[in-house]
Design a protein around this motif. Structure first.
Motif, PDB file in Angstrom:
ATOM      1  N   THR A 218       0.844  -1.196   0.000  1.00  0.00           N
ATOM      2  CA  THR A 218       0.000   0.000   0.000  1.00  0.00           C
ATOM      3  C   THR A 218       0.882   1.251   0.000  1.00  0.00           C
ATOM      4  O   THR A 218       2.053   1.201   0.394  1.00  0.00           O
ATOM      5  N   PRO A 219       0.338   2.382  -0.434  1.00  0.00           N
ATOM      6  CA  PRO A 219       1.117   3.632  -0.380  1.00  0.00           C
ATOM      7  C   PRO A 219       1.601   3.948   1.029  1.00  0.00           C
ATOM      8  O   PRO A 219       2.707   4.461   1.211  1.00  0.00           O
ATOM      9  N   GLU A 220       0.744   3.641   2.014  1.00  0.00           N
ATOM     10  CA  GLU A 220       1.121   3.925   3.397  1.00  0.00           C
ATOM     11  C   GLU A 220       2.325   3.086   3.819  1.00  0.00           C
ATOM     12  O   GLU A 220       3.239   3.580   4.495  1.00  0.00           O
ATOM     13  N   TYR A 222       4.688   1.780   1.833  1.00  0.00           N
ATOM     14  CA  TYR A 222       5.881   2.228   1.121  1.00  0.00           C
ATOM     15  C   TYR A 222       6.374   3.581   1.625  1.00  0.00           C
ATOM     16  O   TYR A 222       7.553   3.909   1.480  1.00  0.00           O
ATOM     17  N   ALA A 223       5.491   4.350   2.216  1.00  0.00           N
ATOM     18  CA  ALA A 223       5.889   5.653   2.754  1.00  0.00           C
ATOM     19  C   ALA A 223       6.624   5.524   4.078  1.00  0.00           C
ATOM     20  O   ALA A 223       7.256   6.472   4.537  1.00  0.00           O
ATOM     21  N   THR A 224       6.544   4.345   4.693  1.00  0.00           N
ATOM     22  CA  THR A 224       7.234   4.093   5.954  1.00  0.00           C
ATOM     23  C   THR A 224       8.675   3.693   5.683  1.00  0.00           C
ATOM     24  O   THR A 224       8.916   2.751   4.923  1.00  0.00           O
ATOM     25  N   PRO A 225       9.661   4.392   6.256  1.00  0.00           N
ATOM     26  CA  PRO A 225      11.063   4.034   5.995  1.00  0.00           C
ATOM     27  C   PRO A 225      11.341   2.564   6.307  1.00  0.00           C
ATOM     28  O   PRO A 225      11.044   2.090   7.408  1.00  0.00           O
ATOM     29  N   GLY A 226      11.855   1.831   5.325  1.00  0.00           N
ATOM     30  CA  GLY A 226      12.131   0.413   5.514  1.00  0.00           C
ATOM     31  C   GLY A 226      10.901  -0.460   5.414  1.00  0.00           C
ATOM     32  O   GLY A 226      10.980  -1.673   5.657  1.00  0.00           O
ATOM     33  N   GLY A 227       9.777   0.122   5.020  1.00  0.00           N
ATOM     34  CA  GLY A 227       8.527  -0.632   4.995  1.00  0.00           C
ATOM     35  C   GLY A 227       8.369  -1.536   3.788  1.00  0.00           C
ATOM     36  O   GLY A 227       7.432  -2.340   3.739  1.00  0.00           O
TER      37      GLY A 227
END
Length: 344
Positions: A218-220, A222-227
């Motif tokens: 999800t975009p959320e 991928y927006a998390t560092p290392g996610g």
């Protein structure tokens, strides 16, 4: 002047008692490594142990022989396990080059260089070429002056020597031991991990086998560092299992079907290595006994990715994966938290 010949000239400055045959030996080892396959490994290992007893403990641990090979002096055995050094030597001897073209060019370079007595050098090289350019021993003058005691290994082993020393120390003190290799894509993490595996009987895991399952992309996330790595499963399926020192299994992500593949069985071993970007994610970093970081220049990184993955995937790395990595590295003090850092 070739890189190998530059290394020879540097060696001769610190070893002024060297003779022509010592220079030839240097060039031979730079071209062919140890120069032979080990026909009697047990005998060779026992000889290493005996030689270590009288080795010069003050000698520098390593000396490069150009770009391919290096000498590891037995002085390194003050910290490095003899078994580890012998494994490096054995692995380096298993694919000895046979083409003499480059070596013959180095001999020409030696003959034309302003080194040694010209007539003496010419006579030695003429006789040496006539004999078929075999491996040679050090001169008696060199032996008396420097007491050489070393093993010729592939240069990568010498470049990462401090990592081998750290692992030897840890495995001598405890078991199991878990090592992380993090760093930039294209910095050589997988190659380095394979180098370790060529020496140690270890379990090797790859962070790339833990891609995110489709529902989590999800975009959320991928927006998390290392996610963009499934660190939760690395933790539960690998890092939480290793300390139990029991057999376990896990499933690798299969890009062919975009889902988890068949189970992989894991046997307990003293050394366990996880390599790949995000392996020292904040949720994972406390699980390791040794953390290693590899970095390289943007130019080298780009060239390696292009050579390894081709133009289409290179574009994907530049536009997607490298920015995600950079977000991770700028959001967390990954490099500073690692115990060893290498520039490749």
């Amino acid at each position: 002047m070739s890189r190998v010949f530059e290394a020879l000239c540097a060696h001769l400055k610190t070893h002024p008692e060297a003779e022509v045959q010592d220079a030839v030996k240097f060039l031979y080892q730079a071209s062919f490594g140890g120069g032979h396959f080990l026909s009697d490994p047990d005998g060779a290992y026992q000889y290493l142990l005996k030689e270590a007893e009288i080795a010069n403990r003050d000698a520098p641990y390593t000396e490069a022989l150009g770009e391919q090979y290096a000498r590891i002096n037995l002085s390194a055995l003050q910290e490095l396990s003899p078994k580890t050094l012998f494994a490096m030597f054995k692995a380096s001897s298993e694919d000895t080059p046979t083409d003499k073209t480059a070596f013959l060019s180095l001999l020409d370079e030696l003959e034309n260089a302003d080194l040694f007595d010209k007539a003496e050098k010419a006579a030695f090289l003429k006789s040496y070429r006539a004999a078929g350019c075999p491996a040679v021993h050090h001169s008696e003058a060199y032996r008396r002056a420097y007491h050489p005691a070393y093993r010729v290994v592939k240069k990568a082993y010498a470049d990462f020597l401090s990592a081998f020393i750290a692992i030897d120390k840890l495995t001598a003190e405890k078991a199991p031991v878990t090592v992380a290799i993090d760093g930039l894509c294209g910095s050589g993490k997988t190659t380095f991990a394979a180098l370790l595996q060529s020496v140690y009987d270890c379990n090797l895991f790859h962070a790339d086998d833990f891609y995110l399952p489709m529902p989590m992309r999800t975009p959320e996330r991928y927006a998390t560092p290392g996610g963009n790595v499934h660190w939760e499963r690395i933790l539960s399926d690998i890092l939480e299992q290793i300390p139990k020192n029991e057999s376990f299994s896990y499933r690798m992500f299969d890009c062919g079907v975009m889902d988890l593949g068949d189970a992989v069985q894991v046997t307990p071993k003293t050394l366990n290595i996880l390599e790949g970007s995000y392996s020292t994610h904040p949720e994972l970093i406390g699980r390791y006994d040794l953390k290693i970081f590899l970095k390289t220049s943007p130019e080298t990184q780009s060239a390696r990715i292009l050579k390894r993955n081709g133009p289409a995937r290179h574009k994907m790395f530049v536009e997607k994966w490298i920015p995600l990595e950079n977000l991770y590295f700028t959001s967390y003090p990954v490099e500073k938290q690692c115990d060893l850092v290498f520039t490749t």
